[in-house]
Design a protein around this motif. Structure first.
Motif, PDB file in Angstrom:
ATOM      1  N   SER A  19       0.837  -1.205   0.000  1.00  0.00           N
ATOM      2  CA  SER A  19       0.000   0.000   0.000  1.00  0.00           C
ATOM      3  C   SER A  19       0.872   1.257   0.000  1.00  0.00           C
ATOM      4  CB  SER A  19      -0.991  -0.005   1.163  1.00  0.00           C
ATOM      5  OG  SER A  19      -0.307  -0.026   2.366  1.00  0.00           O
ATOM      6  N   ARG A  57      -6.902   4.418 -10.855  1.00  0.00           N
ATOM      7  CA  ARG A  57      -7.659   5.357 -10.005  1.00  0.00           C
ATOM      8  C   ARG A  57      -8.730   6.087 -10.824  1.00  0.00           C
ATOM      9  NH1 ARG A  57      -7.170   5.437  -4.464  1.00  0.00           N
ATOM     10  NH2 ARG A  57      -7.565   7.677  -4.423  1.00  0.00           N
ATOM     11  N   GLY A  81      -6.762   0.929   0.465  1.00  0.00           N
ATOM     12  CA  GLY A  81      -5.456   1.578   0.382  1.00  0.00           C
ATOM     13  C   GLY A  81      -5.334   2.826   1.246  1.00  0.00           C
ATOM     14  N   ASP A 107      -3.766  -3.374   5.896  1.00  0.00           N
ATOM     15  CA  ASP A 107      -2.515  -2.654   6.123  1.00  0.00           C
ATOM     16  C   ASP A 107      -2.748  -1.574   7.189  1.00  0.00           C
ATOM     17  OD1 ASP A 107       0.273  -1.786   4.622  1.00  0.00           O
ATOM     18  OD2 ASP A 107      -0.815  -0.110   5.506  1.00  0.00           O
ATOM     19  N   ALA A 110      -2.811   2.060   5.981  1.00  0.00           N
ATOM     20  CA  ALA A 110      -4.039   2.360   5.222  1.00  0.00           C
ATOM     21  C   ALA A 110      -5.205   2.581   6.191  1.00  0.00           C
ATOM     22  CB  ALA A 110      -4.351   1.222   4.247  1.00  0.00           C
ATOM     23  N   LEU A 131      -9.470  -9.568   3.037  1.00  0.00           N
ATOM     24  CA  LEU A 131     -10.386 -10.064   2.002  1.00  0.00           C
ATOM     25  C   LEU A 131     -10.533 -11.593   2.070  1.00  0.00           C
ATOM     26  CD1 LEU A 131     -12.024  -9.855  -0.666  1.00  0.00           C
ATOM     27  CD2 LEU A 131      -9.852  -9.765  -1.890  1.00  0.00           C
ATOM     28  N   PHE A 163      -3.178  -9.481  -5.355  1.00  0.00           N
ATOM     29  CA  PHE A 163      -2.336  -9.785  -4.199  1.00  0.00           C
ATOM     30  C   PHE A 163      -2.839 -11.015  -3.445  1.00  0.00           C
ATOM     31  CE2 PHE A 163      -1.528  -5.147  -4.735  1.00  0.00           C
ATOM     32  CZ  PHE A 163      -0.188  -5.268  -5.073  1.00  0.00           C
ATOM     33  N   VAL A 164      -3.840 -11.681  -3.977  1.00  0.00           N
ATOM     34  CA  VAL A 164      -4.371 -12.881  -3.311  1.00  0.00           C
ATOM     35  C   VAL A 164      -4.052 -14.101  -4.175  1.00  0.00           C
ATOM     36  CG1 VAL A 164      -6.373 -13.981  -2.248  1.00  0.00           C
ATOM     37  CG2 VAL A 164      -6.223 -11.483  -2.309  1.00  0.00           C
TER      38      VAL A 164
HETATM   39  C1  LIG Z   1      -2.653  -1.346  -4.895  1.00  0.00           C
HETATM   40  S1  LIG Z   1      -3.557  -0.916  -3.452  1.00  0.00           S
HETATM   41  C2  LIG Z   1      -5.118  -0.418  -4.126  1.00  0.00           C
HETATM   42  C3  LIG Z   1      -5.803   0.676  -3.371  1.00  0.00           C
HETATM   43  C4  LIG Z   1      -7.137   1.154  -3.978  1.00  0.00           C
HETATM   44  N1  LIG Z   1      -8.102   0.087  -4.044  1.00  0.00           N
HETATM   45  C5  LIG Z   1      -6.909   1.714  -5.355  1.00  0.00           C
HETATM   46  O1  LIG Z   1      -7.102   0.972  -6.336  1.00  0.00           O
HETATM   47  O2  LIG Z   1      -6.518   2.873  -5.485  1.00  0.00           O
HETATM   48  C6  LIG Z   1      -3.964  -2.526  -2.780  1.00  0.00           C
HETATM   49  C7  LIG Z   1      -4.472  -2.477  -1.358  1.00  0.00           C
HETATM   50  O3  LIG Z   1      -5.009  -3.770  -1.031  1.00  0.00           O
HETATM   51  C8  LIG Z   1      -4.626  -4.095   0.281  1.00  0.00           C
HETATM   52  N2  LIG Z   1      -4.671  -5.555   0.409  1.00  0.00           N
HETATM   53  C9  LIG Z   1      -3.906  -6.485  -0.225  1.00  0.00           C
HETATM   54  N3  LIG Z   1      -4.287  -7.737   0.128  1.00  0.00           N
HETATM   55  C10 LIG Z   1      -5.314  -7.583   1.009  1.00  0.00           C
HETATM   56  C11 LIG Z   1      -6.127  -8.502   1.738  1.00  0.00           C
HETATM   57  N4  LIG Z   1      -5.957  -9.823   1.610  1.00  0.00           N
HETATM   58  N5  LIG Z   1      -7.089  -8.015   2.547  1.00  0.00           N
HETATM   59  C12 LIG Z   1      -7.265  -6.652   2.684  1.00  0.00           C
HETATM   60  N6  LIG Z   1      -6.522  -5.742   2.027  1.00  0.00           N
HETATM   61  C13 LIG Z   1      -5.560  -6.196   1.201  1.00  0.00           C
HETATM   62  C14 LIG Z   1      -3.234  -3.522   0.437  1.00  0.00           C
HETATM   63  O4  LIG Z   1      -2.906  -3.328   1.803  1.00  0.00           O
HETATM   64  C15 LIG Z   1      -3.365  -2.225  -0.332  1.00  0.00           C
HETATM   65  O5  LIG Z   1      -3.735  -1.161   0.499  1.00  0.00           O
END
Ligand SMILES: C[S@@+](CC[C@H](N)C(=O)[O-])C[C@H]1O[C@@H](n2cnc3c(N)ncnc32)[C@H](O)[C@@H]1O
Length: 270
Positions: A19, A57, A81, A107, A110, A131, A163-164
């Motif tokens: 993030s 965005r 984020g 995070d 965040a 998530l 990220f999953v």
């Molecule tokens: C690239 S940022 C995107 C932020 C926003 N959604 C945007 O598109 O501008 C990805 C965000 O997903 C969060 N994240 C990643 N895996 C996650 C999970 N398993 N559960 C909750 N948040 C998660 C990260 O901490 C990060 O803040």
């Protein structure tokens, strides 16, 4: 290294976080040298990374506006984020001052910065959750307070599902959230992919490896794999497309070629 006031005590500021790296790409100020170093390393392979994030965005804002125009006034933004400019609650509440928004992220920076930004905003709240545990999100006090699950919700999964890992069954998590939401709900999603990147995949892999190195792997999925997240949803026109192609306000051909990396789409349940 000095710890700024916005950095919760619980975080290790010597380890980069996705993030904060993303915040750096977007020109934000909630990042440390370790984050900037990782971001710069990824940009050696893909100099256009900030363009990808900006296009992401811009899509997110258009999709929130679209949802508001469709009469949706509840937004559940998972992986929300670190707030920067043009955040979901600002777009949603400028379209409809009564709109309710819940941000969810795992995070701590965040979560903390979202809490600071939302102080005094009675229509918005923050949940620290993952998530991969959708039931914890749905059962959270903030979702209970702000979201009426008997009415349509716009669920945002914007730049989070990559990220999953498959081992954590992201498809099941997305299906659980879909099943908990009322008919007429929307899924707003973006996802990274090697498809559309204006570089040979081997070069882009260098950037992907940076995320592997920081133990937060970036999972590049194909268009077909990404489309599967919309199971049970009808796609809103124009379907699953490169972000600038989704209902642009200006001619998408004016965009930087990097902006066409990955996919964006909106689905609606019947
Ligand atoms: C690239 S940022 C995107 C932020 C926003 N959604 C945007 O598109 O501008 C990805 C965000 O997903 C969060 N994240 C990643 N895996 C996650 C999970 N398993 N559960 C909750 N948040 C998660 C990260 O901490 C990060 O803040």
């Amino acid at each position: 290294m000095e710890r700024p006031a916005w950095a919760p005590r619980s975080i290790d500021i010597s380890v980069p976080s996705v993030s904060r790296i993303y915040d750096y790409y977007l020109g934000g100020s909630h990042n440390f040298e370790v984050d900037r170093e990782a971001a710069r390393k990824a940009m050696e392979f893909m100099p256009g990374l900030p363009k990808i994030m900006q296009a992401n965005r811009a899509f997110m804002r258009r999709a929130v506006r679209f949802a508001a125009d469709e009469g949706i006034d509840q937004f559940l933004d998972v992986g929300s984020g670190i707030p920067t400019f043009g955040n979901v609650h600002e777009v949603a509440q400028s379209a409809n001052s009564g709109a309710r928004v819940v941000y969810v992220d795992h995070d701590p920076v965040a979560v903390a910065h979202s809490q600071a930004v939302l102080a005094g905003n009675d229509g918005a709240g923050v949940v620290a959750a993952d998530l991969r545990k959708p039931r914890e999100i749905l059962a959270s006090a903030e979702v209970e307070r702000l979201i009426d699950l008997n009415r349509p919700v716009a669920l945002l999964l914007v730049a989070i599902l990559h990220f999953v890992e498959d081992a954590d069954d992201p498809y099941e998590a997305v299906a659980e959230l879909r099943d908990a939401l009322a008919p007429g709900s929307l899924l707003v999603l973006t996802h990274a992919s090697y498809e559309g990147i204006p570089l040979p995949a081997e070069r882009a892999e260098g950037a992907v490896d940076v995320y592997k190195d920081i133990r937060n792997p970036l999972i590049m999925r194909s268009r077909e794999e990404i489309a599967r997240f919309f199971e049970g949803y009808d796609m809103v026109e124009p379907g699953l497309v490169p972000p600038p192609v989704w209902r642009p306000q200006e001619a998408p051909e004016d965009e930087d070629p990097y902006a066409f990396s990955g996919f964006a789409g909106v689905g609606r349940t019947a």
